[in-house]
Scaffold this active site. Structure first.
Site, PDB file in Angstrom:
ATOM      1  N   PRO A  66      26.311 -22.933   8.734  1.00  0.00           N
ATOM      2  CG  PRO A  66      25.194 -22.314  10.683  1.00  0.00           C
ATOM      3  CD  PRO A  66      26.002 -23.420  10.083  1.00  0.00           C
ATOM      4  CB  THR A  67      30.111 -19.942   6.896  1.00  0.00           C
ATOM      5  OG1 THR A  67      31.452 -19.460   7.021  1.00  0.00           O
ATOM      6  CG2 THR A  67      29.626 -19.720   5.466  1.00  0.00           C
ATOM      7  CG  ASP A 120      24.754 -13.883   9.064  1.00  0.00           C
ATOM      8  OD1 ASP A 120      24.034 -13.067   8.466  1.00  0.00           O
ATOM      9  OD2 ASP A 120      24.856 -13.918  10.307  1.00  0.00           O
ATOM     10  NE  ARG A 141      27.081 -17.531  18.917  1.00  0.00           N
ATOM     11  CZ  ARG A 141      26.378 -17.435  20.040  1.00  0.00           C
ATOM     12  NH1 ARG A 141      25.776 -16.311  20.330  1.00  0.00           N
ATOM     13  NH2 ARG A 141      26.270 -18.455  20.873  1.00  0.00           N
ATOM     14  NE  ARG A 175      23.242 -24.118  13.375  1.00  0.00           N
ATOM     15  CZ  ARG A 175      23.381 -23.163  14.293  1.00  0.00           C
ATOM     16  NH1 ARG A 175      22.328 -22.520  14.758  1.00  0.00           N
ATOM     17  NH2 ARG A 175      24.569 -22.875  14.760  1.00  0.00           N
ATOM     18  CG  ASP A 218      27.677 -24.367  14.417  1.00  0.00           C
ATOM     19  OD1 ASP A 218      26.733 -24.433  13.625  1.00  0.00           O
ATOM     20  OD2 ASP A 218      27.544 -24.050  15.623  1.00  0.00           O
ATOM     21  CG  ASP A 219      32.165 -21.381  10.272  1.00  0.00           C
ATOM     22  OD1 ASP A 219      32.064 -21.235  11.513  1.00  0.00           O
ATOM     23  OD2 ASP A 219      32.230 -20.411   9.489  1.00  0.00           O
ATOM     24  CG  ASP A 220      32.816 -22.596  15.746  1.00  0.00           C
ATOM     25  OD1 ASP A 220      31.894 -23.334  15.325  1.00  0.00           O
ATOM     26  OD2 ASP A 220      32.785 -22.049  16.860  1.00  0.00           O
ATOM     27  CD  GLU A 248      22.231 -25.936  20.630  1.00  0.00           C
ATOM     28  OE1 GLU A 248      21.540 -25.268  21.450  1.00  0.00           O
ATOM     29  OE2 GLU A 248      23.398 -25.614  20.314  1.00  0.00           O
ATOM     30  CG  HIS A 258      32.785 -25.202  20.393  1.00  0.00           C
ATOM     31  ND1 HIS A 258      32.123 -24.451  21.305  1.00  0.00           N
ATOM     32  CD2 HIS A 258      32.595 -24.603  19.199  1.00  0.00           C
ATOM     33  CE1 HIS A 258      31.555 -23.430  20.698  1.00  0.00           C
ATOM     34  NE2 HIS A 258      31.826 -23.505  19.415  1.00  0.00           N
TER      35      HIS A 258
END
Ligand code: UGA
Ligand code: MN
Length: 279
Positions: A34-35, A65, A108, A113, A138-140, A224, A252
């Protein structure tokens, strides 16, 4: 024009599930990311690409998003060198984070997803997919190559490695190699007290439970667990990877939000930095 071009690249990219860089015997890794638009988005995507490009049999499902696909992400994906699928779905207003909200206020990336899961289920019905593993990237985060080596081991299910409020979090693994609980301080009583990046699931598990989704109404920290519970997974199904979960393979990172106070001054003075330059 851009839309047609994007479609062309996507078709090519989806065909490449069958061909590009395929290495026999290795399961595919379908990574769902997701981004959302923000100053650091492109930098995050670049960091991910630099790892993913090293992974064989990899297909990247990027879900924005947003109400429509953005040029920034579309152009980025075209040039990134990875087989990809580009999707978008705007988080339902009721669950959107407001700019003043602390980030934990809402879950988020959930609708995104789930959109990735739905794309996988459809592609599977159309017999477009090779066997593989689904991973929620996740993108981070920062992903090590070891993580994908583990994911390539036809893992049915999971392993956990992550760090945030602790030096690390991990599943607790018994001497017989079974997960018995969670090394985490925050709410270890969660059914699966691990981060999204801490597990991978076999595509067949997903396709045999086509109703399974992340639940956007989940309590904080239970997103999750919501998917894993709906897949019918229990603790005893977990397959510890990474030397019985003793190795940390994902971080993370959480890129710092830039402080653009000088830009704000320029905007106020009517002289913003050239908006045609993409950052
Ligand atoms: C933590 C976990 O790392 C997530 O895996 C988990 O889904 C989340 O908590 C949760 O409980 O919902 P956190 O770092 O707090 O995540 O959240 P972000 O990393 O900001 O967001 C997760 C993903 O959703 C990212 O890929 C991000 O780009 C995306 N996102 C975030 C959106 O698509 N829309 C948003 O408005 C915000
Ligand atoms: Mn995060």
């Amino acid at each position: 024009m851009l839309k047609a071009k994007l479609k062309h690249y996507e078709d090519l990219s989806e065909k490449s599930i069958q061909s590009k860089g395929e290495v026999n015997n290795l399961p595919f890794i379908y990574a769902i990311t997701p981004t959302f638009t923000r100053p650091v988005q492109k930098a995050e995507l670049v960091r991910l690409t630099l790892a993913f490009l090293h992974v064989k049999n990899f297909h990247w499902i990027v879900v924005e998003d947003s109400t429509e696909k953005t040029d920034l992400v579309g152009n980025f994906l075209q040039d990134c060198g990875l087989p990809f699928t580009h999707l978008h779905v705007k988080t339902n207003e009721q669950f959107q984070l407001k700019s003043t909200d602390p980030n934990w206020k809402q879950p988020r990336g959930v609708d995104q997803r789930n959109a990735g899961i739905e794309w996988l289920l459809k592609a599977h019905r159309e017999e477009k997919l090779k066997p593989g593993v689904v991973y929620f990237a996740d993108d981070d985060n920062t992903y090590s190559l070891q993580l994908f080596r583990e994911a390539h081991k036809k893992s049915i299910r999971l392993a956990s490695w992550s760090c945030w409020r602790l030096r690390f979090e991990r599943p607790i693994v018994s001497s017989s190699g079974k997960v018995t609980g969670w090394y985490t301080v925050w709410d270890p009583s969660r059914p699966f007290a691990m981060d999204m990046a801490g597990f991978a699931i076999n595509l067949s598990l997903l396709t045999s439970h086509p109703e399974a989704r992340f639940d956007i109404r989940s309590r904080r920290g239970y997103v999750e667990s919501s998917l894993l519970t709906s897949l019918g997974v229990t603790l005893s199904d977990l397959e510890p990877k990474a030397d019985n979960c003793s190795k940390v393979y994902v971080w993370h990172t959480r890129t710092e939000k830039p402080n653009w106070k000088q830009e704000v001054k320029l905007i106020a003075a009517g002289r913003p930095s050239d908006p045609r330059i993409e950052v």
